[in-house]
Design a protein around this motif. Structure first.
Motif: not given
Length: 317
Positions: A76, A98, A67, A94-95
């Protein structure tokens, strides 16, 4: 070609990583726990998954905490189609969940909703379950609470311990994942919500749980010994010294002695009274600062003075 970021750490995860690569999936990066200092000499050891990833020529990321990390930003940028986790060892923010197009899947070593948490195999054996298994589940923010795509059960045999079950489950998990993954990606396989009424938990083993309670039955203690082998290893004490107990057997004989009483210490046999008049034979132990040894070798060596009527485990009472 489906682009995957794989997240895992122990030996359990290795066959699953290898399986994805062999099946032709594009494993763009592997995320695993940082190298750790292990043992009395504090030797720095890489995780089994890191070693396998480097062998396969895959980029490795090792965040101390995923995190908010730079590694999260790198994932990402990879823009994976899918994240696959198998015993990674950290909560996923959560990031992160997604990021991938098809979400994140977890290969979990239990028949969910039973045994959510970090030690499902340990508790399945400790609790005397006849079987456990693998669940392929959707990752959500809540621990092991996602809907389940597929499961396969595996019997727990009397001789099994955490090590043998992890090996069995890792290959079952690999094969089950590879079987259902094309269906998940095509949208032809639908997941099923877990029954919250049936949820049980298997949190990481705490140090105080490693202590043997001789008031339990011999069968329950046998389950505990196997449920903590080869890590973290259940233990008892004798005259202030710790004995790690590696192997035991349940006897049919009965005793009136108080639990924790040594009732035989001769001819290669060390018997201890347990709860409900049951008896356990210690077959392999590891005294403090020594290597593990068969009970015959122990009684012929440093255990020569161990005597009938003495107590084990008193320091934990």
């Amino acid at each position: 070609m489906t682009k995957i970021v794989f997240m895992g750490t122990p030996e359990f995860s290795v066959p699953i990583l290898e399986g994805l690569v062999t099946a032709g999936y594009d494993v763009a990066a592997v995320v695993t726990q940082p190298d750790r200092a292990v043992g009395r000499k504090k030797k720095i050891i890489a995780s089994p998954v890191k070693n396998k990833a480097l062998e396969l020529g895959i980029s490795v990321l090792q965040p101390e905490k995923i995190s908010g990390s730079q590694e999260l930003e790198e994932i990402d940028q990879i823009r994976p189609d899918l994240i696959v986790t198998a015993a990674f060892g950290q909560f996923l923010p959560e990031k992160l969940l997604q990021i991938p197009t098809y979400g994140a899947l977890n290969v979990h070593a239990s028949l969910l909703p039973k045994y959510r948490g970090g030690a499902p195999v340990h508790y399945a054996i400790i609790n005397g379950e006849n079987e456990t298994g693998v669940s392929i589940m959707e990752m959500v923010k809540k621990m092991d609470a996602g809907s389940v795509y597929a499961q396969e059960s595996v019997p727990i045999m009397h001789e099994d311990d955490v090590g043998t079950m992890f090996t069995k489950l890792s290959y079952v998990g690999r094969d089950l994942l590879l079987k259902v993954l094309p269906q998940i990606l095509s949208g032809s396989l639908f997941s099923v919500e877990q029954d919250e009424q049936q949820v049980t938990f298997a949190p990481n083993i705490r140090p105080e749980e490693e202590v043997i309670d001789w008031r339990q039955t011999a069968q329950e203690i046998d389950q505990k010994v196997r449920g903590m082998r080869p890590w973290p290893i259940a233990y008892t004490t004798y005259q202030g010294n710790r004995w790690k107990i590696w192997s035991v057997s349940v006897l049919t004989e009965r005793t009136e002695a108080n639990p924790g009483t040594i009732i035989r210490a001769t001819k290669g046999q060390l018997w201890v009274a347990c709860g409900n008049q049951s008896i356990l034979a210690i077959e392999e132990l590891q005294p403090s600062g020594k290597n593990k040894q068969k009970i015959t070798d122990f009684l012929n060596g440093m255990g020569q003075k161990v005597a009938v009527g003495e107590q084990v485990g008193q320091d934990e009472e």
